[in-house]
Design an enzyme around this catalytic site. Structure first.
Site, PDB file in Angstrom:
ATOM      1  N   SER A 171       0.894  -1.023  -0.006  1.00  0.00           N
ATOM      2  CA  SER A 171       0.030   0.119  -0.044  1.00  0.00           C
ATOM      3  C   SER A 171       1.000   1.227   0.099  1.00  0.00           C
ATOM      4  O   SER A 171       1.671   1.452   0.683  1.00  0.00           O
ATOM      5  CB  SER A 171      -0.980   0.062   1.446  1.00  0.00           C
ATOM      6  OG  SER A 171      -1.471   1.099   1.481  1.00  0.00           O
ATOM      7  N   GLN A 173      -0.065   4.165   0.421  1.00  0.00           N
ATOM      8  CA  GLN A 173      -0.821   5.056   1.698  1.00  0.00           C
ATOM      9  C   GLN A 173      -0.092   4.722   2.891  1.00  0.00           C
ATOM     10  O   GLN A 173       0.529   5.561   3.485  1.00  0.00           O
ATOM     11  CB  GLN A 173      -1.989   4.984   1.575  1.00  0.00           C
ATOM     12  CG  GLN A 173      -2.725   5.671   0.639  1.00  0.00           C
ATOM     13  CD  GLN A 173      -4.345   5.425   0.588  1.00  0.00           C
ATOM     14  OE1 GLN A 173      -5.013   4.932   1.543  1.00  0.00           O
ATOM     15  NE2 GLN A 173      -5.066   6.077  -0.633  1.00  0.00           N
ATOM     16  N   ASP A 319      -6.557   0.577  -8.677  1.00  0.00           N
ATOM     17  CA  ASP A 319      -7.601   1.317  -8.917  1.00  0.00           C
ATOM     18  C   ASP A 319      -8.457   1.188 -10.108  1.00  0.00           C
ATOM     19  O   ASP A 319      -9.615   1.511 -10.460  1.00  0.00           O
ATOM     20  CB  ASP A 319      -7.390   2.807  -8.804  1.00  0.00           C
ATOM     21  CG  ASP A 319      -6.962   3.171  -7.339  1.00  0.00           C
ATOM     22  OD1 ASP A 319      -7.245   2.318  -6.486  1.00  0.00           O
ATOM     23  OD2 ASP A 319      -6.498   4.335  -7.158  1.00  0.00           O
TER      24      ASP A 319
HETATM   25  C1  S3P Z   1      -3.082   5.820  -3.534  1.00  0.00           C
HETATM   26  C2  S3P Z   1      -2.802   4.392  -3.158  1.00  0.00           C
HETATM   27  C3  S3P Z   1      -3.688   3.475  -3.307  1.00  0.00           C
HETATM   28  C4  S3P Z   1      -4.766   3.587  -4.215  1.00  0.00           C
HETATM   29  C5  S3P Z   1      -5.459   5.151  -3.908  1.00  0.00           C
HETATM   30  C6  S3P Z   1      -4.505   6.376  -3.976  1.00  0.00           C
HETATM   31  C7  S3P Z   1      -1.866   6.858  -3.180  1.00  0.00           C
HETATM   32  O1  S3P Z   1      -4.189   3.023  -2.368  1.00  0.00           O
HETATM   33  O2  S3P Z   1      -5.657   3.054  -4.324  1.00  0.00           O
HETATM   34  O3  S3P Z   1      -6.593   5.386  -4.684  1.00  0.00           O
HETATM   35  O4  S3P Z   1      -2.229   8.097  -3.791  1.00  0.00           O
HETATM   36  O5  S3P Z   1      -0.966   6.764  -2.418  1.00  0.00           O
HETATM   37  P1  S3P Z   1      -3.499   2.027  -1.067  1.00  0.00           P
HETATM   38  O6  S3P Z   1      -2.203   2.686  -0.738  1.00  0.00           O
HETATM   39  O7  S3P Z   1      -4.450   1.889  -0.079  1.00  0.00           O
HETATM   40  O8  S3P Z   1      -3.226   0.758  -1.928  1.00  0.00           O
END
Ligand code: S3P
Length: 432
Positions: A171, A173, A319
């Protein structure tokens, strides 16, 4: 919103700026010394939430919505001040809450961060764990590992430890949250993930002057860099381009050039999927700006083949799975999507919502624990589509509606404002 079969997509189009990069531009611009000017910023609700949070944290940010231009008057690593409203509201934005929590964990003032009805149900334990290992004071106010999150309740002088965090999920994030907290740590912060997730934070931190090192699935950062304001040109969002790629592939006689799309290899899984499906797709005018590659994408209507995807490609197209599921219905043979359990904790439970809505349109699709199986080639018919207020569901099923028999109605279509406010105008604008 009612969608009916439409003629071919011909000519060229530009999609709005990348959502992930737009968020990070506001965050790093705010933590830098001097002015950061951002062009082609995404004026979607999620990125506007990030702007409003940083304004509340004392950062002046000028917005020229018509020109998609933002100027951030950064105040340096220690320039944030206690929020004017005690509670920071991220709206629907998972990226804002998870990345900003990492930054707030390093601040010597208390804050509370929360969001809308969807955000308060999404898992935050995944960031609480690494932040607590760093010795951050962060808690879930309702003790359910969800927002609202209370950070540095006592407003003590913060001291974070640098750690090596092994994330159980791929992830960006989670990785970005820990790396941003690492700006305020007492030593190096490292994150290892099972597969490489999008690397925009690492790339942009380096561009701003941080010392970031990446090796295989591990990214690390040294603390307390001097970040300096700069110009950022945001490429078009490949996640938004994906709807036009798919529409051109499944609507007969289409030939579409999608200009200026980010093709960062940690995001380009949709292009690989198209190639695996034997789509007629090519890249032109490839260039790189600020470490981020981009290109114009030429797509022609194609006869598609079913494929199997799983493992390391999943984070690079996470996504895009709603639109890949739609594409698979128009492909010959079976498509299997696995290792995508993360779909259950997105803006909606996307496995459930994709399968239910495609089944209503007449597709042969079965949910699995970590994805779905689709037998392509069945003619889809229009249906009532519940978007569950999930922007990617609304957009993917609009594309399905363009190639299905009869008429498709999308409930709560305005949720597209999260990432692509002009979506319906753009996708329905061909043949007019
Ligand atoms: C994102 C990371 C992804 C993605 C989200 C945007 C980001 O989530 O699905 O729309 O900008 O870091 P995850 O890190 O939970 O996979």
């Amino acid at each position: 919103m009612i969608i009916k079969k439409n003629g071919p997509l011909k000519g060229s189009i530009r999609v709005p700026g990348d959502k992930s990069i737009s968020h990070r531009a506001i965050m790093l611009g705010s933590l830098s010394d001097g002015k950061t000017e951002v062009d082609n910023f995404l004026m979607g609700d999620d990125c506007i939430s990030t702007i409003s949070c940083f304004r509340q944290l004392g950062i002046p940010i000028d917005l020229d919505s018509n020109k998609h231009k933002v100027t951030i008057h950064g105040k340096g690593l220690d320039g944030l001040t206690a929020p004017s409203n005690q509670v920071l509201d991220v709206g629907n934005s998972g990226t804002t809450i998870r990345l900003l929590s990492g930054i707030l964990a390093g601040q010597s003032f208390p804050s509370i961060i929360t969001g809308d009805a969807s955000i308060v149900k999404r898992p935050m334990g995944r960031i609480l764990t690494p932040l607590r290992q760093m010795d951050a004071d962060i808690e879930s106010k309702d003790n359910n590992n969800c927002a609202p999150l209370q950070i540095n309740k006592l407003g003590r002088n913060v001291k974070l430890n640098g750690i090596h965090y092994h994330s159980p999920v791929a992830s960006a994030q989670v990785k970005s949250c820990a790396l941003l907290a690492g700006l305020y740590a007492d030593g190096e912060t490292k994150v290892t993930e099972p597969y490489v997730s999008r690397n925009h934070t690492e790339l942009m931190l380096s561009e701003f002057g941080a010392s970031v090192h990446v090796s295989d699935n591990t990214a690390s950062i040294l603390p307390r860099p001097k970040l300096t304001g700069r110009k950022i040109n945001v490429p078009g969002d490949i996640s938004s381009a994906a709807y036009f790629i798919a529409a051109a592939l499944i609507v007969a006689n289409s030939e579409l050039l999608i200009k200026n799309v980010g093709i960062n290899p940690t995001r380009d899984g949709i292009l690989q999927v198209c190639r695996m499906m034997e789509a007629d797709i090519s890249l032109e005018n490839i260039r790189t700006d600020g470490g981020e590659p981009s290109a114009d994408i030429l797509v022609r209507h194609s006869n598609l083949k079913g494929i199997e995807i799983g493992g390391s490609i999943i984070p690079t197209l996470i996504d895009e799975i709603p639109i890949i599921a739609v594409l698979s219905c128009f492909a010959e043979g079976k498509t299997i999507i696995k290792n995508a359990e993360e779909l259950k904790v997105k803006e909606s439970n996307r496995i459930e919502v994709i399968v239910k809505n495609l089944t209503n349109m007449g597709a042969d699709i079965t949910a699995t624990d970590d994805g779905m199986i689709i037998n392509g080639g069945k003619t889809l018919h229009g249906a009532k589509i519940d978007s569950k207020l999930d922007h990617r569901i609304a957009m993917a099923f609009t594309v399905a509606g363009l190639a299905a028999d009869g008429s498709t109605s999308i409930l709560d279509p305005e949720c597209v404002n999260i990432s692509y406010p002009e979506f319906f105008k753009d996708i329905l604008g061909f043949n007019q």
